[in-house]
Design an enzyme around this catalytic site. Sequence first.
Site, PDB file in Angstrom:
ATOM      1  NE  ARG A  97     -26.606  -1.309  22.511  1.00  0.00           N
ATOM      2  CZ  ARG A  97     -26.595  -1.887  21.594  1.00  0.00           C
ATOM      3  NH1 ARG A  97     -26.259  -3.345  21.660  1.00  0.00           N
ATOM      4  NH2 ARG A  97     -26.482  -1.598  20.203  1.00  0.00           N
TER       5      ARG A  97
ATOM      6  N   GLY B 169     -25.306  -4.486  12.543  1.00  0.00           N
ATOM      7  CA  GLY B 169     -24.954  -3.052  12.281  1.00  0.00           C
ATOM      8  C   GLY B 169     -25.347  -2.373  13.735  1.00  0.00           C
TER       9      GLY B 169
ATOM     10  CB  THR C 248     -24.353  -9.195  15.210  1.00  0.00           C
ATOM     11  OG1 THR C 248     -24.466  -8.269  16.401  1.00  0.00           O
ATOM     12  CG2 THR C 248     -25.561  -9.808  15.154  1.00  0.00           C
TER      13      THR C 248
ATOM     14  N   GLY D  90     -27.177  -1.149  16.119  1.00  0.00           N
ATOM     15  CA  GLY D  90     -28.361  -1.483  16.700  1.00  0.00           C
ATOM     16  C   GLY D  90     -29.458  -0.831  17.000  1.00  0.00           C
TER      17      GLY D  90
END
Length: 329
Positions: A224, A248, A196, A250
């Site tokens: 998702r 990280g 991310t 999530g």
Amino acid sequence: MNSNAVIAIHGGAGTILRTSMSASAEADYHAALNAVLSAGQRVLADGGSALDAVSEAVRLLEDCALFNAGHGAVYTAAGTHELDAAIMDGRTLDAGAICCVKRVRNPILAARRVLERSDHVLFTGEGAEAFAIAQGLEFVDNSYFDTDARYRQWQLAREQQRPMLDHDAATLASTASNNDDPMPHEPIDPNRKFGTVGAVALDRHGHLAAATSTGGVTNKQVGRVGDTPLIGAGCYADDATCAVSTTGSGEMFMRMVAAYDVAAQMAYRQVSLEEAAHDVVMNRLPKIDGRGGLVAVDAQGNVTLSFNTEGMYRGFARLGEAPVTAIYR
Ligand code: ASP
């Protein structure tokens, strides 16, 4: 005018495999981070808002194939891409987010429009795309987000029959490939990283903003949604405390309401940004196996780049100073 104006960015956190890292890949990451920081710095130097600086930084990170956001996003279990993004203005607490979009070239620009031009905070899927179309944003075919490296990660994740964090899948790809293949040789062990992207900034007017954007996790189920587009989990900004962008696992960042927890600890426990971020990343997240990190800045211009993995693509830039970038611990 605030002389402490600063921008900080991340491009994912994870396990470093120095052995599988090529010098040229490492140089590419540093160059990309530097270019994005310089662009953000220019916005701030020109008196632009923190909101403008983080939008521009994340837009550039989305356009860069090295990171799991926009072009270069990971694949879903259906072989498609579904993108999430959020942005928040610390001055007003206005926020905008979109999730599960498939054709918006720059999800962060759609999130920004939600913040500025709608009465709502979060749009999903078709509704989000209809909103983005009405706003005149650029649309692309879903295949625009394709890259060979992410495709290979997806194939390997499918063989393992599980969803994988971007960096985890890439490490697997790296291990599985031979040394003639340059693609998987990322500085951070790609099988154990979270790709991310995000940015936080303090502008010359003393205001804070945060933005985060992602393709999610490799081989994720269609539909998702992780922490990234959820205000308070993957993104938060409040002039009274700080601006935070996370990366990280999530699901754990959602359960810990990680970004907001940094701000809340500053407000309620009256601890420093550094101490609040450290507690969330090093104490609280690991209790539920949450891996990753965050970048954050407070209203005084203090910056923290905190992670509980071996590395995080990261950097910050203060006005009039050369950007600082780093990958490893
Ligand atoms: N936090 C993101 C998600 O769970 C993944 C990442 O940071 O790479 O969607």
